[in-house]
Scaffold this motif. Structure first.
Motif, PDB file in Angstrom:
ATOM      1  N   VAL A 106      45.606  31.955  45.148  1.00  0.00           N
ATOM      2  CA  VAL A 106      46.311  33.241  45.101  1.00  0.00           C
ATOM      3  C   VAL A 106      46.443  33.735  43.668  1.00  0.00           C
ATOM      4  O   VAL A 106      46.190  34.912  43.372  1.00  0.00           O
ATOM      5  CB  VAL A 106      47.704  33.117  45.756  1.00  0.00           C
ATOM      6  CG1 VAL A 106      48.540  34.361  45.468  1.00  0.00           C
ATOM      7  CG2 VAL A 106      47.570  32.915  47.251  1.00  0.00           C
ATOM      8  N   GLY A 107      46.851  32.845  42.741  1.00  0.00           N
ATOM      9  CA  GLY A 107      47.045  33.258  41.351  1.00  0.00           C
ATOM     10  C   GLY A 107      45.768  33.724  40.689  1.00  0.00           C
ATOM     11  O   GLY A 107      45.749  34.754  40.009  1.00  0.00           O
ATOM     12  N   CYS A 108      44.682  32.978  40.888  1.00  0.00           N
ATOM     13  CA  CYS A 108      43.400  33.369  40.285  1.00  0.00           C
ATOM     14  C   CYS A 108      42.896  34.680  40.864  1.00  0.00           C
ATOM     15  O   CYS A 108      42.441  35.574  40.118  1.00  0.00           O
ATOM     16  CB  CYS A 108      42.368  32.264  40.510  1.00  0.00           C
ATOM     17  SG  CYS A 108      42.631  30.780  39.525  1.00  0.00           S
ATOM     18  N   ASN A 109      42.948  34.806  42.165  1.00  0.00           N
ATOM     19  CA  ASN A 109      42.460  36.039  42.797  1.00  0.00           C
ATOM     20  C   ASN A 109      43.255  37.249  42.320  1.00  0.00           C
ATOM     21  O   ASN A 109      42.691  38.329  42.107  1.00  0.00           O
ATOM     22  CB  ASN A 109      42.551  35.913  44.317  1.00  0.00           C
ATOM     23  CG  ASN A 109      41.547  34.918  44.876  1.00  0.00           C
ATOM     24  OD1 ASN A 109      40.590  34.533  44.197  1.00  0.00           O
ATOM     25  ND2 ASN A 109      41.752  34.478  46.111  1.00  0.00           N
ATOM     26  N   ARG A 110      44.544  37.056  42.126  1.00  0.00           N
ATOM     27  CA  ARG A 110      45.377  38.175  41.662  1.00  0.00           C
ATOM     28  C   ARG A 110      45.040  38.529  40.214  1.00  0.00           C
ATOM     29  O   ARG A 110      44.980  39.710  39.866  1.00  0.00           O
ATOM     30  CB  ARG A 110      46.853  37.808  41.786  1.00  0.00           C
ATOM     31  CG  ARG A 110      47.798  38.894  41.271  1.00  0.00           C
ATOM     32  CD  ARG A 110      49.223  38.610  41.650  1.00  0.00           C
ATOM     33  NE  ARG A 110      49.403  38.715  43.097  1.00  0.00           N
ATOM     34  CZ  ARG A 110      50.565  38.450  43.710  1.00  0.00           C
ATOM     35  NH1 ARG A 110      51.599  38.038  43.013  1.00  0.00           N
ATOM     36  NH2 ARG A 110      50.665  38.588  45.013  1.00  0.00           N
ATOM     37  N   MET A 111      44.835  37.536  39.357  1.00  0.00           N
ATOM     38  CA  MET A 111      44.462  37.816  37.960  1.00  0.00           C
ATOM     39  C   MET A 111      43.178  38.621  37.893  1.00  0.00           C
ATOM     40  O   MET A 111      43.051  39.562  37.098  1.00  0.00           O
ATOM     41  CB  MET A 111      44.270  36.505  37.187  1.00  0.00           C
ATOM     42  CG  MET A 111      45.521  35.744  36.841  1.00  0.00           C
ATOM     43  SD  MET A 111      45.071  34.239  35.899  1.00  0.00           S
ATOM     44  CE  MET A 111      46.196  33.064  36.643  1.00  0.00           C
ATOM     45  N   ILE A 112      42.217  38.251  38.733  1.00  0.00           N
ATOM     46  CA  ILE A 112      40.935  38.963  38.744  1.00  0.00           C
ATOM     47  C   ILE A 112      41.117  40.379  39.275  1.00  0.00           C
ATOM     48  O   ILE A 112      40.613  41.347  38.685  1.00  0.00           O
ATOM     49  CB  ILE A 112      39.902  38.186  39.591  1.00  0.00           C
ATOM     50  CG1 ILE A 112      39.590  36.836  38.925  1.00  0.00           C
ATOM     51  CG2 ILE A 112      38.624  38.997  39.766  1.00  0.00           C
ATOM     52  CD1 ILE A 112      38.830  35.879  39.820  1.00  0.00           C
ATOM     53  N   ALA A 113      41.858  40.522  40.371  1.00  0.00           N
ATOM     54  CA  ALA A 113      42.061  41.839  40.976  1.00  0.00           C
ATOM     55  C   ALA A 113      42.814  42.775  40.040  1.00  0.00           C
ATOM     56  O   ALA A 113      42.529  43.979  39.979  1.00  0.00           O
ATOM     57  CB  ALA A 113      42.830  41.693  42.290  1.00  0.00           C
ATOM     58  N   ASP A 114      43.766  42.226  39.283  1.00  0.00           N
ATOM     59  CA  ASP A 114      44.554  43.044  38.355  1.00  0.00           C
ATOM     60  C   ASP A 114      43.872  43.209  37.005  1.00  0.00           C
ATOM     61  O   ASP A 114      44.460  43.772  36.076  1.00  0.00           O
ATOM     62  CB  ASP A 114      45.940  42.415  38.148  1.00  0.00           C
ATOM     63  CG  ASP A 114      46.803  42.467  39.401  1.00  0.00           C
ATOM     64  OD1 ASP A 114      46.469  43.233  40.316  1.00  0.00           O
ATOM     65  OD2 ASP A 114      47.814  41.730  39.462  1.00  0.00           O
ATOM     66  N   GLU A 115      42.645  42.699  36.880  1.00  0.00           N
ATOM     67  CA  GLU A 115      41.847  42.793  35.660  1.00  0.00           C
ATOM     68  C   GLU A 115      42.536  42.139  34.462  1.00  0.00           C
ATOM     69  O   GLU A 115      42.382  42.559  33.320  1.00  0.00           O
ATOM     70  CB  GLU A 115      41.501  44.246  35.345  1.00  0.00           C
ATOM     71  CG  GLU A 115      40.664  44.905  36.448  1.00  0.00           C
ATOM     72  CD  GLU A 115      40.250  46.324  36.110  1.00  0.00           C
ATOM     73  OE1 GLU A 115      40.824  46.914  35.170  1.00  0.00           O
ATOM     74  OE2 GLU A 115      39.331  46.839  36.777  1.00  0.00           O
ATOM     75  N   LEU A 116      43.285  41.079  34.746  1.00  0.00           N
ATOM     76  CA  LEU A 116      43.899  40.289  33.688  1.00  0.00           C
ATOM     77  C   LEU A 116      42.983  39.164  33.236  1.00  0.00           C
ATOM     78  O   LEU A 116      43.143  38.624  32.133  1.00  0.00           O
ATOM     79  CB  LEU A 116      45.230  39.705  34.165  1.00  0.00           C
ATOM     80  CG  LEU A 116      46.296  40.717  34.584  1.00  0.00           C
ATOM     81  CD1 LEU A 116      47.522  40.001  35.142  1.00  0.00           C
ATOM     82  CD2 LEU A 116      46.681  41.611  33.401  1.00  0.00           C
ATOM     83  N   ALA A 117      42.037  38.793  34.100  1.00  0.00           N
ATOM     84  CA  ALA A 117      41.097  37.721  33.795  1.00  0.00           C
ATOM     85  C   ALA A 117      39.704  38.121  34.259  1.00  0.00           C
ATOM     86  O   ALA A 117      39.550  38.896  35.212  1.00  0.00           O
ATOM     87  CB  ALA A 117      41.525  36.420  34.471  1.00  0.00           C
ATOM     88  N   VAL A 118      38.703  37.568  33.579  1.00  0.00           N
ATOM     89  CA  VAL A 118      37.308  37.799  33.955  1.00  0.00           C
ATOM     90  C   VAL A 118      36.911  36.781  35.022  1.00  0.00           C
ATOM     91  O   VAL A 118      37.238  35.597  34.913  1.00  0.00           O
ATOM     92  CB  VAL A 118      36.392  37.648  32.720  1.00  0.00           C
ATOM     93  CG1 VAL A 118      34.921  37.744  33.111  1.00  0.00           C
ATOM     94  CG2 VAL A 118      36.752  38.690  31.669  1.00  0.00           C
ATOM     95  N   LEU A 119      36.218  37.228  36.042  1.00  0.00           N
ATOM     96  CA  LEU A 119      35.736  36.325  37.081  1.00  0.00           C
ATOM     97  C   LEU A 119      34.652  35.420  36.496  1.00  0.00           C
ATOM     98  O   LEU A 119      33.684  35.891  35.911  1.00  0.00           O
ATOM     99  CB  LEU A 119      35.196  37.122  38.262  1.00  0.00           C
ATOM    100  CG  LEU A 119      34.756  36.353  39.514  1.00  0.00           C
ATOM    101  CD1 LEU A 119      34.833  37.276  40.737  1.00  0.00           C
ATOM    102  CD2 LEU A 119      33.344  35.787  39.399  1.00  0.00           C
TER     103      LEU A 119
END
Length: 380
Positions: free
Chosen positions: A277-290
């Motif tokens: 959940v945390g990783c998917n949210r970071m990616i969706a919110d453009e806080l992290a690069v996939l």
């Protein structure tokens, strides 16, 4: 720079325990006056007014001086206390902790206890943090092994927190791939936490390093894990989160990466997995690069191949910004410059030059001579 004498090292050891790390005012006091003078001031309870906060922070431990015992404990383990006086101090990696609200929320460590024979600055010069959930899934562990294998093959060090789950898997994968790994701990370097990782920590101390800002004997505690996370991020060129729940320590490390402007990557996971959940949210919110493979991680840490271990070292001076960068660049390559000459050359006022030089000297970029200020040595 050479290492401090024994009396000075004892003072560093005393100060590393007398206040709960990190303590910004204590660190700034030491940077201004030196460890011997500050240790005496703390013990006598006579400190300048601007450092009054130090009295409250040290009150509970002021009369407990275990510095000699702590140094002996470290020596028995093949460990040591690394300070800003030492050549292996990773000053440029920790520089970002001085900036903005990162300084207010912890700042750089006063000193670091290090277990293992390798030089700390060398190990973290080209390092990538791989972190994640304690309750890792088989998917997360599999992906971690693949990512770390590629990271190590490219010559990078893997940094993590020594915990169950993704952290432990990252350390094991690095060792199993013949690479180096650094475990940043939330307890003393003489304690194995978790205890079931004792064999892993022994292997890390042989092939990499175990690092902590906590004196020997300090037990793990929740607030220490959160404090530790800033060092995991700071000692790395990029941070990758493999799995993270909705609220997790890995998410906290990711937040520190963003504060420190470290590139942040996250591995996507199944929408049905609570650990993704945390990783998917970071990616969706453009806080992290996939990121899905080692090459994506390496591109994140060293865009265009610059700065990686196989493509030339990152320059220490890349960490300098603002007045510090301008003052540093105004110092001649050979010879010295006075305060007034530096103010003229950098277009920074005299007070700003003095402040910048103080920080540059602490981190080993410049030295004060009888004639003025000079470069400390090669900084590329």
């Amino acid at each position: 720079m050479t290492g401090p004498d024994h009396a000075t090292r004892r003072a560093w050891a005393y100060l590393s325990r007398v206040a709960e790390p990190p303590h910004t005012e204590l660190r700034e006091f030491v940077e201004a006056e030196g460890p011997l003078e500050v240790a005496r001031a703390v013990q006598s309870r006579r400190v300048p007014a601007r450092y009054r906060a130090v009295l409250g922070a040290t009150g509970a431990r002021v009369d407990t001086d275990t510095s000699e015992r702590d140094l002996e404990t470290a020596a028995r383990l093949g460990a040591r206390l690394v300070t800003p006086d030492d050549d292996e101090w990773p000053g440029w990696q920790l520089w970002g902790l001085r900036e903005g609200d990162t300084a207010a929320r912890g700042g750089p460590p006063l000193a670091l206890w290090v277990r293992g024979s390798r030089r700390l600055a060398d190990e973290v010069r080209s390092a990538i943090a791989v972190v994640g959930a304690r309750g890792a899934t088989s998917y997360g562990e599999h992906v971690t092994g693949r990512l770390v294998g590629g990271i190590v093959d490219a010559g990078w060090t893997v940094v993590s927190g020594g915990a169950f789950g993704i952290d432990g898997t990252a350390h094991r994968a690095a060792l199993g791939s013949g690479g180096s790994t650094v475990a940043v701990m939330a307890c003393g370097i003489d304690l194995d936490y978790p205890a079931s990782h004792a064999a892993l920590f022994a292997a890390i101390s042989r092939e990499g390093l175990i690092v902590s800002e906590y004196a020997p004997g300090t037990t793990a505690a929740r607030h220490r894990f959160l404090t530790r996370n800033r060092l995991v991020a700071a000692l790395s060129s990029a941070v990758v989160v493999v799995e993270a729940g909705r609220r997790s320590g890995a998410a906290n490390t990711a937040a520190w990466a963003r504060k420190l402007d470290r590139p942040l990557g996250a591995v996507p996971g199944p929408v049905t997995s609570a650990m993704s959940v945390g990783c998917n949210r970071m990616i969706a919110d453009e806080l992290a690069v996939l990121v899905g493979d080692a090459q994506a991680v390496l591109s994140l840490a060293a865009p265009d191949g610059r700065g990686g271990p196989n493509h030339g070292a990152v320059r220490r001076t890349d960490a300098l910004t603002g007045d510090r960068a301008r003052v540093y660049e105004a110092i001649p390559a050979r010879g010295t410059a006075t305060i007034e000459e530096l103010a003229l050359g950098s277009a920074v006022d005299v007070d700003g030059v003095l402040s910048a030089l103080a920080m540059l000297e602490v981190d080993g970029f410049v030295v004060h001579t009888g004639d003025g200020w000079a470069l400390a040595g090669p900084n590329d």
